[in-house]
Motif scaffolding. Sequence first.
Motif, PDB file in Angstrom:
ATOM      1  N   ASP A   1      12.602  10.203 -10.567  1.00 25.60           N
ATOM      2  CA  ASP A   1      13.193  10.396  -9.246  1.00 25.60           C
ATOM      3  C   ASP A   1      14.387   9.476  -9.030  1.00 25.60           C
ATOM      4  O   ASP A   1      15.419   9.890  -8.481  1.00 25.60           O
ATOM      5  CB  ASP A   1      12.150  10.138  -8.149  1.00 25.60           C
ATOM      6  CG  ASP A   1      11.105  11.241  -8.065  1.00 25.60           C
ATOM      7  OD1 ASP A   1      11.355  12.326  -8.621  1.00 25.60           O
ATOM      8  OD2 ASP A   1      10.042  11.011  -7.458  1.00 25.60           O
ATOM      9  N   ILE A   2      14.268   8.218  -9.462  1.00 22.09           N
ATOM     10  CA  ILE A   2      15.373   7.272  -9.313  1.00 22.09           C
ATOM     11  C   ILE A   2      16.546   7.690 -10.186  1.00 22.09           C
ATOM     12  O   ILE A   2      17.709   7.643  -9.758  1.00 22.09           O
ATOM     13  CB  ILE A   2      14.912   5.850  -9.663  1.00 22.09           C
ATOM     14  CG1 ILE A   2      13.869   5.367  -8.647  1.00 22.09           C
ATOM     15  CG2 ILE A   2      16.104   4.899  -9.694  1.00 22.09           C
ATOM     16  CD1 ILE A   2      13.268   4.024  -8.989  1.00 22.09           C
TER      17      ILE A   2
ATOM     18  N   LYS B   1      17.256  10.712 -11.186  1.00 22.05           N
ATOM     19  CA  LYS B   1      17.867  11.916 -10.615  1.00 22.05           C
ATOM     20  C   LYS B   1      18.733  11.563  -9.406  1.00 22.05           C
ATOM     21  O   LYS B   1      19.825  12.115  -9.229  1.00 22.05           O
ATOM     22  CB  LYS B   1      16.795  12.918 -10.205  1.00 22.05           C
ATOM     23  CG  LYS B   1      17.379  14.236  -9.694  1.00 22.05           C
ATOM     24  CD  LYS B   1      16.300  15.223  -9.314  1.00 22.05           C
ATOM     25  CE  LYS B   1      16.903  16.570  -8.935  1.00 22.05           C
ATOM     26  NZ  LYS B   1      17.930  16.473  -7.876  1.00 22.05           N
ATOM     27  N   ARG B   2      18.260  10.634  -8.591  1.00 24.18           N
ATOM     28  CA  ARG B   2      19.044  10.228  -7.432  1.00 24.18           C
ATOM     29  C   ARG B   2      20.353   9.571  -7.869  1.00 24.18           C
ATOM     30  O   ARG B   2      21.408   9.804  -7.292  1.00 24.18           O
ATOM     31  CB  ARG B   2      18.231   9.288  -6.543  1.00 24.18           C
ATOM     32  CG  ARG B   2      18.941   8.907  -5.242  1.00 24.18           C
ATOM     33  CD  ARG B   2      17.973   8.354  -4.224  1.00 24.18           C
ATOM     34  NE  ARG B   2      17.287   7.166  -4.678  1.00 24.18           N
ATOM     35  CZ  ARG B   2      15.989   7.094  -4.978  1.00 24.18           C
ATOM     36  NH1 ARG B   2      15.233   8.185  -4.879  1.00 24.18           N
ATOM     37  NH2 ARG B   2      15.447   5.959  -5.358  1.00 24.18           N
ATOM     38  N   ARG B   3      20.295   8.763  -8.923  1.00 27.44           N
ATOM     39  CA  ARG B   3      21.494   8.122  -9.450  1.00 27.44           C
ATOM     40  C   ARG B   3      22.469   9.171  -9.989  1.00 27.44           C
ATOM     41  O   ARG B   3      23.678   9.093  -9.747  1.00 27.44           O
ATOM     42  CB  ARG B   3      21.120   7.127 -10.547  1.00 27.44           C
ATOM     43  CG  ARG B   3      22.290   6.278 -11.025  1.00 27.44           C
ATOM     44  CD  ARG B   3      21.848   5.189 -11.981  1.00 27.44           C
ATOM     45  NE  ARG B   3      21.526   5.700 -13.299  1.00 27.44           N
ATOM     46  CZ  ARG B   3      20.307   5.758 -13.817  1.00 27.44           C
ATOM     47  NH1 ARG B   3      19.267   5.314 -13.127  1.00 27.44           N
ATOM     48  NH2 ARG B   3      20.102   6.233 -15.030  1.00 27.44           N
TER      49      ARG B   3
ATOM     50  N   ASP C   1      22.624  12.365  -9.080  1.00 29.56           N
ATOM     51  CA  ASP C   1      23.144  13.153  -7.959  1.00 29.56           C
ATOM     52  C   ASP C   1      24.244  12.397  -7.215  1.00 29.56           C
ATOM     53  O   ASP C   1      25.272  12.986  -6.829  1.00 29.56           O
ATOM     54  CB  ASP C   1      22.017  13.515  -6.994  1.00 29.56           C
ATOM     55  CG  ASP C   1      21.049  14.545  -7.567  1.00 29.56           C
ATOM     56  OD1 ASP C   1      21.401  15.190  -8.578  1.00 29.56           O
ATOM     57  OD2 ASP C   1      19.945  14.698  -7.012  1.00 29.56           O
ATOM     58  N   GLU C   2      24.041  11.106  -6.993  1.00 33.91           N
ATOM     59  CA  GLU C   2      25.054  10.306  -6.290  1.00 33.91           C
ATOM     60  C   GLU C   2      26.325  10.185  -7.119  1.00 33.91           C
ATOM     61  O   GLU C   2      27.438  10.253  -6.588  1.00 33.91           O
ATOM     62  CB  GLU C   2      24.497   8.919  -5.961  1.00 33.91           C
ATOM     63  CG  GLU C   2      23.489   8.903  -4.821  1.00 33.91           C
ATOM     64  CD  GLU C   2      23.203   7.501  -4.333  1.00 33.91           C
ATOM     65  OE1 GLU C   2      24.151   6.719  -4.139  1.00 33.91           O
ATOM     66  OE2 GLU C   2      22.012   7.180  -4.156  1.00 33.91           O
TER      67      GLU C   2
ATOM     68  N   SER D   1      28.150  13.456  -6.968  1.00 32.69           N
ATOM     69  CA  SER D   1      28.766  13.617  -5.659  1.00 32.69           C
ATOM     70  C   SER D   1      30.065  12.819  -5.540  1.00 32.69           C
ATOM     71  O   SER D   1      31.078  13.315  -5.019  1.00 32.69           O
ATOM     72  CB  SER D   1      27.782  13.184  -4.565  1.00 32.69           C
ATOM     73  OG  SER D   1      28.361  13.274  -3.286  1.00 32.69           O
TER      74      SER D   1
ATOM     75  N   SER E   1      24.319   7.303 -16.177  1.00 30.69           N
ATOM     76  CA  SER E   1      23.983   7.769 -14.832  1.00 30.69           C
ATOM     77  C   SER E   1      24.014   9.280 -14.728  1.00 30.69           C
ATOM     78  O   SER E   1      23.185   9.881 -14.062  1.00 30.69           O
ATOM     79  CB  SER E   1      24.956   7.165 -13.810  1.00 30.69           C
ATOM     80  OG  SER E   1      24.794   5.770 -13.721  1.00 30.69           O
TER      81      SER E   1
END
Length: 219
Positions: free
Chosen positions: A4-5, A7-9, A11-12, A15, A179
């Motif tokens: 999850d961490i 994936k969040r990295r 995605d950010e 973006s 990342s």
Amino acid sequence: MSDDIAKRRADETQSILTACHAILENDHFVYISGDHGSGWIDKDAIFIDPKRVDHLASMLAEAVRPIDAEVVCGPATGGLIVAQWTAHALGLPAVFAEHEASPDFGQLRGRFVLRRGYDHLVAGRRVLVVDDIVNSGHSVRQTVEAVRRARGHVTTVAALVHRGNVDTVGIGVSRYIYSLETDIPEWSAADCPLCGQGVPVNTQYAHGQDFLDTRQDQL
């Protein structure tokens, strides 16, 4: 680090690169290795905003913190910037590798070496090698080799973006952390389908002008 961490990295990071129009596609680029491809990450669009770089490097720093490095080293020039900011987030000293003046035959730039006394700073220490965008692995591989020639210990390479064209074996390390992965194919100059189609080389980004200059010198 949990999925999850990670994936969040990713995605950010995606973006941020999208927002600053750093992802270039459907063109003809030449990479520092001499290989060709249809995509490029315009790191200059990222680096003009220090807050943006700080955020990206801070996320990468959290991913590599368990490695317990003592020094961070990046290849000039883009990797130098990310290495500096990652080292800042980790509270570590930062050094960089730079090109020798004269390239080997068939190379666009001279190999990466450690100068400025940086070879003494990495000797005997655990060194994390950090780059911005890993295309073919050429820059990070040579940076790892430069650190090892100076008797530094490298097990891990980290990057903001992985292009999908190299792995730990190709880089010469046991661990590779990034990342974001964005798949952009590449080919040798001899096998480049874009050359075969007569698509002009982009000289604004990447190393297209170096490629054209080198080819002109060989005529």
